[in-house]
Write a protein that holds these residues in place. Structure first.
Motif, PDB file in Angstrom:
ATOM      1  N   THR A 176      -1.939   1.744 -12.416  1.00 31.08           N
ATOM      2  CA  THR A 176      -3.032   0.803 -12.187  1.00 31.08           C
ATOM      3  C   THR A 176      -2.556  -0.455 -11.464  1.00 31.08           C
ATOM      4  O   THR A 176      -3.287  -1.006 -10.634  1.00 31.08           O
ATOM      5  CB  THR A 176      -3.703   0.427 -13.518  1.00 31.08           C
ATOM      6  N   LEU A 177      -1.339  -0.912 -11.755  1.00 28.06           N
ATOM      7  CA  LEU A 177      -0.802  -2.066 -11.042  1.00 28.06           C
ATOM      8  C   LEU A 177      -0.573  -1.729  -9.573  1.00 28.06           C
ATOM      9  O   LEU A 177      -0.881  -2.537  -8.681  1.00 28.06           O
ATOM     10  CB  LEU A 177       0.503  -2.534 -11.689  1.00 28.06           C
ATOM     11  N   ALA A 178      -0.060  -0.533  -9.310  1.00 26.48           N
ATOM     12  CA  ALA A 178       0.133  -0.098  -7.925  1.00 26.48           C
ATOM     13  C   ALA A 178      -1.206   0.001  -7.201  1.00 26.48           C
ATOM     14  O   ALA A 178      -1.328  -0.381  -6.026  1.00 26.48           O
ATOM     15  CB  ALA A 178       0.848   1.251  -7.892  1.00 26.48           C
ATOM     16  N   PHE A 179      -2.228   0.485  -7.900  1.00 22.84           N
ATOM     17  CA  PHE A 179      -3.568   0.566  -7.307  1.00 22.84           C
ATOM     18  C   PHE A 179      -4.080  -0.833  -6.969  1.00 22.84           C
ATOM     19  O   PHE A 179      -4.665  -1.048  -5.895  1.00 22.84           O
ATOM     20  CB  PHE A 179      -4.517   1.263  -8.284  1.00 22.84           C
ATOM     21  N   ALA A 180      -3.874  -1.776  -7.879  1.00 18.17           N
ATOM     22  CA  ALA A 180      -4.345  -3.136  -7.639  1.00 18.17           C
ATOM     23  C   ALA A 180      -3.658  -3.753  -6.432  1.00 18.17           C
ATOM     24  O   ALA A 180      -4.299  -4.411  -5.597  1.00 18.17           O
ATOM     25  CB  ALA A 180      -4.107  -3.995  -8.881  1.00 18.17           C
ATOM     26  N   ILE A 181      -2.358  -3.565  -6.315  1.00 19.87           N
ATOM     27  CA  ILE A 181      -1.619  -4.119  -5.182  1.00 19.87           C
ATOM     28  C   ILE A 181      -2.082  -3.475  -3.881  1.00 19.87           C
ATOM     29  O   ILE A 181      -2.248  -4.146  -2.851  1.00 19.87           O
ATOM     30  CB  ILE A 181      -0.108  -3.923  -5.392  1.00 19.87           C
ATOM     31  N   THR A 182      -2.331  -2.169  -3.911  1.00 19.62           N
ATOM     32  CA  THR A 182      -2.786  -1.464  -2.716  1.00 19.62           C
ATOM     33  C   THR A 182      -4.165  -1.941  -2.285  1.00 19.62           C
ATOM     34  O   THR A 182      -4.412  -2.202  -1.102  1.00 19.62           O
ATOM     35  CB  THR A 182      -2.817   0.048  -2.983  1.00 19.62           C
ATOM     36  N   VAL A 183      -5.080  -2.072  -3.231  1.00 22.18           N
ATOM     37  CA  VAL A 183      -6.447  -2.470  -2.903  1.00 22.18           C
ATOM     38  C   VAL A 183      -6.500  -3.910  -2.419  1.00 22.18           C
ATOM     39  O   VAL A 183      -7.091  -4.217  -1.366  1.00 22.18           O
ATOM     40  CB  VAL A 183      -7.367  -2.273  -4.133  1.00 22.18           C
ATOM     41  N   SER A 184      -5.895  -4.832  -3.180  1.00 17.85           N
ATOM     42  CA  SER A 184      -5.981  -6.247  -2.826  1.00 17.85           C
ATOM     43  C   SER A 184      -5.208  -6.568  -1.547  1.00 17.85           C
ATOM     44  O   SER A 184      -5.638  -7.414  -0.755  1.00 17.85           O
ATOM     45  CB  SER A 184      -5.470  -7.110  -3.979  1.00 17.85           C
ATOM     46  N   GLY A 185      -4.075  -5.905  -1.351  1.00 15.74           N
ATOM     47  CA  GLY A 185      -3.250  -6.232  -0.190  1.00 15.74           C
ATOM     48  C   GLY A 185      -3.639  -5.512   1.082  1.00 15.74           C
ATOM     49  O   GLY A 185      -3.362  -6.003   2.185  1.00 15.74           O
ATOM     50  N   TYR A 186      -4.307  -4.356   0.946  1.00 19.23           N
ATOM     51  CA  TYR A 186      -4.592  -3.563   2.150  1.00 19.23           C
ATOM     52  C   TYR A 186      -6.077  -3.262   2.324  1.00 19.23           C
ATOM     53  O   TYR A 186      -6.705  -3.696   3.284  1.00 19.23           O
ATOM     54  CB  TYR A 186      -3.793  -2.264   2.105  1.00 19.23           C
ATOM     55  N   ALA A 213       0.827  -1.207   0.000  1.00 22.77           N
ATOM     56  CA  ALA A 213       0.000   0.000   0.000  1.00 22.77           C
ATOM     57  C   ALA A 213       0.858   1.253   0.000  1.00 22.77           C
ATOM     58  O   ALA A 213       0.596   2.209  -0.751  1.00 22.77           O
ATOM     59  CB  ALA A 213      -0.932  -0.016   1.210  1.00 22.77           C
ATOM     60  N   ILE A 214       1.893   1.271   0.837  1.00 18.82           N
ATOM     61  CA  ILE A 214       2.758   2.452   0.909  1.00 18.82           C
ATOM     62  C   ILE A 214       3.454   2.696  -0.424  1.00 18.82           C
ATOM     63  O   ILE A 214       3.494   3.831  -0.934  1.00 18.82           O
ATOM     64  CB  ILE A 214       3.799   2.283   2.039  1.00 18.82           C
ATOM     65  N   THR A 215       3.990   1.641  -1.010  1.00 16.14           N
ATOM     66  CA  THR A 215       4.693   1.783  -2.284  1.00 16.14           C
ATOM     67  C   THR A 215       3.741   2.237  -3.377  1.00 16.14           C
ATOM     68  O   THR A 215       4.086   3.074  -4.216  1.00 16.14           O
ATOM     69  CB  THR A 215       5.360   0.465  -2.678  1.00 16.14           C
ATOM     70  N   GLY A 216       2.525   1.674  -3.386  1.00 13.10           N
ATOM     71  CA  GLY A 216       1.546   2.096  -4.380  1.00 13.10           C
ATOM     72  C   GLY A 216       1.204   3.562  -4.257  1.00 13.10           C
ATOM     73  O   GLY A 216       1.118   4.287  -5.264  1.00 13.10           O
ATOM     74  N   VAL A 217       1.013   4.034  -3.037  1.00 11.08           N
ATOM     75  CA  VAL A 217       0.704   5.456  -2.828  1.00 11.08           C
ATOM     76  C   VAL A 217       1.874   6.327  -3.262  1.00 11.08           C
ATOM     77  O   VAL A 217       1.690   7.383  -3.889  1.00 11.08           O
ATOM     78  CB  VAL A 217       0.349   5.708  -1.348  1.00 11.08           C
ATOM     79  N   VAL A 218       3.099   5.900  -2.950  1.00 13.44           N
ATOM     80  CA  VAL A 218       4.280   6.671  -3.354  1.00 13.44           C
ATOM     81  C   VAL A 218       4.357   6.800  -4.869  1.00 13.44           C
ATOM     82  O   VAL A 218       4.646   7.875  -5.418  1.00 13.44           O
ATOM     83  CB  VAL A 218       5.562   6.020  -2.795  1.00 13.44           C
ATOM     84  N   ILE A 219       4.080   5.694  -5.588  1.00 15.64           N
ATOM     85  CA  ILE A 219       4.125   5.730  -7.050  1.00 15.64           C
ATOM     86  C   ILE A 219       3.105   6.716  -7.598  1.00 15.64           C
ATOM     87  O   ILE A 219       3.416   7.558  -8.451  1.00 15.64           O
ATOM     88  CB  ILE A 219       3.866   4.321  -7.621  1.00 15.64           C
ATOM     89  N   VAL A 220       1.867   6.637  -7.107  1.00 17.22           N
ATOM     90  CA  VAL A 220       0.812   7.511  -7.615  1.00 17.22           C
ATOM     91  C   VAL A 220       1.124   8.970  -7.314  1.00 17.22           C
ATOM     92  O   VAL A 220       0.994   9.848  -8.185  1.00 17.22           O
ATOM     93  CB  VAL A 220      -0.545   7.108  -7.013  1.00 17.22           C
ATOM     94  N   VAL A 221       1.549   9.262  -6.086  1.00 16.76           N
ATOM     95  CA  VAL A 221       1.860  10.652  -5.723  1.00 16.76           C
ATOM     96  C   VAL A 221       3.020  11.184  -6.547  1.00 16.76           C
ATOM     97  O   VAL A 221       2.989  12.325  -7.029  1.00 16.76           O
ATOM     98  CB  VAL A 221       2.165  10.742  -4.212  1.00 16.76           C
ATOM     99  N   ALA A 222       4.042  10.354  -6.734  1.00 20.17           N
ATOM    100  CA  ALA A 222       5.195  10.803  -7.526  1.00 20.17           C
ATOM    101  C   ALA A 222       4.797  11.130  -8.956  1.00 20.17           C
ATOM    102  O   ALA A 222       5.260  12.122  -9.539  1.00 20.17           O
ATOM    103  CB  ALA A 222       6.288   9.742  -7.509  1.00 20.17           C
ATOM    104  N   LEU A 223       3.940  10.312  -9.536  1.00 19.01           N
ATOM    105  CA  LEU A 223       3.508  10.564 -10.910  1.00 19.01           C
ATOM    106  C   LEU A 223       2.611  11.789 -11.005  1.00 19.01           C
ATOM    107  O   LEU A 223       2.663  12.541 -11.980  1.00 19.01           O
ATOM    108  CB  LEU A 223       2.773   9.337 -11.454  1.00 19.01           C
ATOM    109  N   LEU A 224       1.781  12.011  -9.991  1.00 22.93           N
ATOM    110  CA  LEU A 224       0.901  13.168 -10.021  1.00 22.93           C
ATOM    111  C   LEU A 224       1.658  14.477  -9.822  1.00 22.93           C
ATOM    112  O   LEU A 224       1.274  15.516 -10.356  1.00 22.93           O
ATOM    113  CB  LEU A 224      -0.182  13.028  -8.949  1.00 22.93           C
ATOM    114  N   LEU A 225       2.736  14.431  -9.031  1.00 19.97           N
ATOM    115  CA  LEU A 225       3.476  15.658  -8.730  1.00 19.97           C
ATOM    116  C   LEU A 225       4.505  16.020  -9.784  1.00 19.97           C
ATOM    117  O   LEU A 225       5.000  17.151  -9.796  1.00 19.97           O
ATOM    118  CB  LEU A 225       4.186  15.524  -7.375  1.00 19.97           C
ATOM    119  N   ARG A 226       4.832  15.105 -10.663  1.00 19.47           N
ATOM    120  CA  ARG A 226       5.877  15.372 -11.636  1.00 19.47           C
ATOM    121  C   ARG A 226       5.378  16.305 -12.718  1.00 19.47           C
ATOM    122  O   ARG A 226       4.187  16.409 -12.996  1.00 19.47           O
ATOM    123  CB  ARG A 226       6.381  14.077 -12.262  1.00 19.47           C
ATOM    124  N   ARG A 227       6.303  16.987 -13.344  1.00 19.73           N
ATOM    125  CA  ARG A 227       5.964  17.886 -14.446  1.00 19.73           C
ATOM    126  C   ARG A 227       5.631  17.067 -15.678  1.00 19.73           C
ATOM    127  O   ARG A 227       6.272  16.072 -15.982  1.00 19.73           O
ATOM    128  CB  ARG A 227       7.130  18.829 -14.755  1.00 19.73           C
TER     129      ARG A 227
END
Length: 696
Positions: free
Chosen positions: A460-470, A301-315
């Motif tokens: 989407t893979l990070a989202f799937a891991i976050t949802v299914s695992g947490y 879950a933590i890694t998935g959130v980090v991936i999504v936030v990093a992609l959203l904050l990037r230029r």
């Protein structure tokens, strides 16, 4: 100015520092756990480095990075344990095997997709991962070994403690060998002619080829080096944590590597390595605070959130230069029969006979087979809805999603909770679950406004891991249904508790979903999504909002997946959340069937579930891996594309017997009228209709 230059020089450490701060604030751990995390980070860094090299050479995310290293690592481990060879000799044999395997995979498989869109190559790596993973599962059988996990002994003895953590020679080897491997790759890229040629080919492959640089040969070297790095990582892991011989390599290693690549924007190697180390430290700290079972879910879950936030904050500027965002243009969309052939008596009669035969077969199916087969067929119908949801998102809109089962899981949990706790009717619960799935899909779709291609696949893979695992884990949320899910009567009067009843309910649900999807495909919304996939700039020039179109595709896809999940949980009468690895298998099945058409969704579900039901053990993965690669090579449109090709050949044969010659009115069997419909919303006319209204 000097301060700004100084900040720019250290900005690459920003995300690794953030990860370390998260660890210190929320998961404090003693020095021994931090050193163990550093070693885990070094192992992750080797895999990340291999993925970085493949991305620079092929512009593709390599989802097979871990499995490529797993096969030679299993070989080396078995040579030590079963054959009694020395550590050094087995390690050397493993290195050679890894180098040869990397060259073979690139030459025999990846090179076949040299001119294909990068998304197609990305999907091909999923098939390679499944194929190589099965090879690693079967390899111990050569020695008759049945072990599930095995650690190997180091070639010398060293033992020391830091706090309560005990370290041995294997830890020391990892601390020495992993940095040496990274330094060796750095020297290869920076100081050798091969390395310079690799970097030149990665920047401008077409120009490099014009200058006489063997681009394809260099890519073989890159894959060989990446496989060697993966082997070293997993061989070191075998000495410290054990190697899953006879088991599957988990997704956490892949997820940490993807996270490190994302934080390094796929191109900045120092950030990638530093982030890998920080992620390893964070994981061991989470284990120290939570225990190994809960730590896996929390870390995902933590890694998935980090991936999504990093992609959203990037230029967004420069993202297109980093990734070839070719559309998914090989989807197996529905291909109607041209009007001139529809008038043939044999075609009219054949269509009627086929419809009646198929309807009759579905109607009498429960009477011909036993309960087990009937129940399985009902599940095939429901999975076909999930595959169709992928067809809308990936086949139509060109948005690569590797987390579709997460939306199905959200729908399943919502529906089960409503029917069991609040005693809602299944129809209302399914509509509510579909709505929640659409909203969840929109949340994931927000990054799609800034991302595309393989970036979105990572999200989407990070989202799937976050949802299914947490989020769908009863360990963390006690509202999730854990008991038997009862099938309460529909509208209070219709009993659907029997296997025959759930079969017909599943069949009706599939037909309703397919009818709705077909209606959307023939509407302006469907035409816009297809045009968006093929040429986003052209769609925008017509005044259509790509943002609204993408979000619409996500909402429709999420609704369908959650709709299917709502019925699956009642079909199975239990909430079973599959791991994130299942999402890759689901995507493979959808590609095999053919993305973009109801027929492809059904054929994909039949193939996917059929191999699961009637093949044993690892042969199931083998069928999906070979099937995926075979379809991508022979017919990128899937099984449905092969069916349409066979149908068109048959129609040409019948037409020729009746004087309809190729190149006359039947020059093209496919109606291609969508282009003008995007802007106007008016259905176009085919060539035959135009000839009919044009004065002689």
């Amino acid at each position: 100015m000097k301060i700004r230059v100084g900040l720019d020089r250290v900005s690459w450490l920003a995300w690794p520092i953030v990860l370390v701060v998260i660890q210190q604030l929320f998961f404090p751990a003693p020095a021994g756990a931090l050193l163990a995390g550093l070693i885990l980070g070094l192992i992750t860094g080797l895999v990340s480095l291999g993925m970085y090299l493949v991305f620079r050479a092929n512009r593709v995310l390599n989802f097979t990075a871990g499995e490529l290293g797993l096969l030679p690592a299993v070989l080396a481990v078995m040579l030590i344990i079963e054959s009694g060879l020395s550590w050094y000799l087995s390690f050397g044999i493993g290195l050679v095997a890894a180098a040869v395997l990397g060259i073979a995979v690139e030459f025999l498989i990846i090179r076949r997709f040299f001119d294909a869109p990068r998304l197609v190559v990305t999907v091909a790596t999923i098939g390679v991962a499944q194929l190589i993973g099965v090879g690693a599962l079967f390899l111990p059988g050569w020695w008759g070994a049945r072990v599930q996990s095995q650690r190997i002994e180091a070639p010398f003895d060293i033992d020391f403690e830091i706090g309560s953590r005990v370290f041995n020679a294997n830890h020391v080897i990892a601390l020495i060998l992993a940095p040496l491997a990274m330094i060796a790759v750095g020297l290869l890229l920076r100081t050798t002619r091969i390395g310079i040629a690799i970097r030149a080919a990665a920047e401008l492959p077409s120009r490099a080829a014009m200058l006489g640089i063997p681009v394809k040969g260099l890519q073989s070297i890159v894959w060989s080096v990446a496989t060697v790095l993966g082997f070293i990582a997993l061989f070191l892991r075998a000495g410290i944590y054990g190697l899953p011989v006879g088991g599957a390599l988990g997704l956490l290693l892949l997820l940490r590597s993807l996270a490190a690549l994302t934080l390094g924007r796929l191109v900045h190697l120092p950030t990638i390595i530093a982030a890998s180390l920080a992620l390893g430290i964070l994981q061991e700290a989470v284990v120290w605070n939570s225990g190994s079972i809960e730590a896996e879910a929390k870390m995902g879950a933590i890694t998935g959130v980090v991936i999504v936030v990093a992609l959203l904050l990037r230029r967004t500027r420069g993202m297109r230069a980093e990734m070839d965002t070719s559309s998914w243009q090989n989807a197996g969309d529905t291909r109607p029969i041209a009007a001139v052939y529809r008038q043939l008596p044999v075609v009219r009669i054949g269509r009627i006979v086929a419809i009646v035969a198929i309807a009759t077969a579905f109607a009498v199916f429960p009477s011909l087979f036993g309960t087990t087969v009937v129940v399985r067929m009902g599940l095939i119908f429901l999975f076909a809805i999930t595959f169709m949801s992928l067809g809308v998102l990936t086949g139509w809109a060109g948005q690569l999603s590797l987390g579709q089962m997460a939306f199905a899981g959200v729908g399943a949990a919502t529906s089960a909770w409503l029917t069991q706790r609040w005693h809602w009717d299944i129809t209302l619960a399914t509509l509510a679950a579909g709505t929640i799935g659409a909203l969840a899909s929109l949340v994931v779709g927000v990054p799609a406004l800034r991302l595309r291609g393989a970036y979105l696949a990572v999200t989407t893979l990070a989202f799937a891991i976050t949802v299914s695992g947490y989020f769908l884990n009863p360990r963390f949320f006690d509202w999730l249904p854990t008991g038997r899910v009862e099938r309460n009567p529909i509208f209070g009067v219709i009993d659907w508790s029997s296997s025959r009843a759930i079969y017909y309910i599943s069949l009706i649900a599939m037909l309703l979903a397919f009818g709705a999807v077909r209606g959307i495909r023939n509407s302006r919304t469907g035409r816009v999504l297809i045009a968006l996939r093929d040429n986003e700039a052209a769609v925008e020039s017509y005044g259509v909002s790509p943002v609204r179109a993408k979000l619409t595709a996500f909402a429709i896809s999420g609704f369908l997946a959650a709709f299917a999940g709502s019925l699956v949980v009642h079909h199975q009468q239990a909430l079973v959340v599959d791991d994130a690895q299942f999402n890759l298998l689901i995507f493979s099945g959808a590609v095999i069937g053919g993305l973009g058409s109801p027929l492809g969704a059904f054929l994909g579900s039949l193939y996917f579930n059929g191999t699961f039901y009637w093949l044993q053990g690892s042969w199931r993965l083998l069928a999906s891996g070979i099937g995926l690669l075979g379809i991508l090579l022979v017919a990128p449109g899937g099984l449905t594309s092969l069916w349409y090709d066979l149908r068109d050949l048959t129609l040409r044969w019948f037409g020729a017997r009746r004087g309809i010659v190729e190149g006359d009115d039947a020059d093209d069997l496919i109606d291609t009228t969508d282009t003008d419909e995007v802007a106007t919303g008016e259905p176009g006319r085919d060539e035959n209709e135009i000839e009919a209204v044009t004065p002689a």
